[in-house]
Scaffold this motif. Structure first.
Motif: not given
Length: 253
Positions: A121-122, A167, A170, A174, A202-204, A207
């Motif tokens: 995930v991500d 998780y 992520s 979200w 983290h990839m997010r 953002e």
């Protein structure tokens, strides 16, 4: 005369001898006949005894044969009964084996429900419970369908149930977006900051920094928003979020 007397005497004696002979012969014949009858009688008796003995032996043999036949029939009946029992045991064994296979299959299926699964995930790879993955997928589905309040509740529930889950970054991201969509900006900022603090690679993360700036703009915190965008450009200069942050920063005064 003397001669005549002698002749008469001789004749008389001869006659007497003949009679005596006849009587003796008759007696001998009677004795012989009597002896023959006794032998025949004994022979008949012996034959009768032999016949009786043979009849008894035959009767005993017949009874023995009948007993043997009864034993054979009883053995046949026992054999048929044992064959039936053996066939029933084979059927029972087959059913038991099928039951054990079905039970083992069901057990394996139930066990797999509790076995952790590998997820990606991500950009993060880790293992998670199947129910955990299911909850995350459902929460993300709610968000993508525009059900933001429900999605926020679902993501918050995941954090409570699995606080150390792979998780978590992520979920925080979200959850922050769900709160942003419902104009819950302060809580959204808290969740975005958690991503930056606990998972800066983290990839997010880029953002999340951009989303913090957006929340600050909505709260009229222009100065804080500019600082957030500047930090974003410094920490993640090559990210897609940095490409959005540059023109946005230019509009903030």
């Amino acid at each position: 005369m003397m001669k005549q007397a002698l002749l008469t005497l001789r004749h008389t004696t001869l006659s007497q001898l003949v009679v005596a002979g006849l009587l003796a012969s008759s007696a001998i014949s009677a004795q012989a006949a009597l002896f023959g009858d006794d032998e025949a009688r004994r022979a008949i008796i012996e034959l009768r005894q032999r016949a009786d003995s043979l009849q008894q032996s035959q009767e005993q043999t017949r009874r023995s044969l009948l007993d043997l036949q009864s034993q054979i029939e009883a053995l046949k009946a026992d054999q048929a009964k044992l064959r039936g029992q053996n066939e029933q045991l084979i059927r029972d064994s087959s059913e038991l084996q099928r039951g054990q296979k079905d039970l083992a299959k069901g057990f394996d299926e139930r066990l797999r429900q509790f076995e952790p699964v590998s997820v990606n995930v991500d950009g993060m790879e880790f293992t998670a419970d199947r129910s955990e993955k299911q909850d995350f997928d459902q929460a993300l589905g709610l968000f993508r369908s525009g059900k933001f309040p429900e999605a926020a509740q679902a993501f918050a529930g995941i954090l409570r149930q699995w606080p150390k889950s792979g998780y978590t970054p992520s979920v925080r991201f979200w959850l922050g977006n769900s709160q942003y969509a419902t104009r819950d900006y302060k809580n959204a900022i808290a969740n975005f900051r958690s991503v930056l603090t606990n998972a800066p690679m983290h990839m997010r993360a880029p953002e999340a920094a951009l989303s913090i700036a957006n929340c600050q703009v909505e709260l009229k915190e222009t100065k804080a928003a500019r600082k957030t965008l500047e930090d974003l450009l410094q920490a993640y200069p090559n990210s897609e979020a940095a490409g959005i942050a540059k023109p946005k920063l230019a509009t903030l005064k």
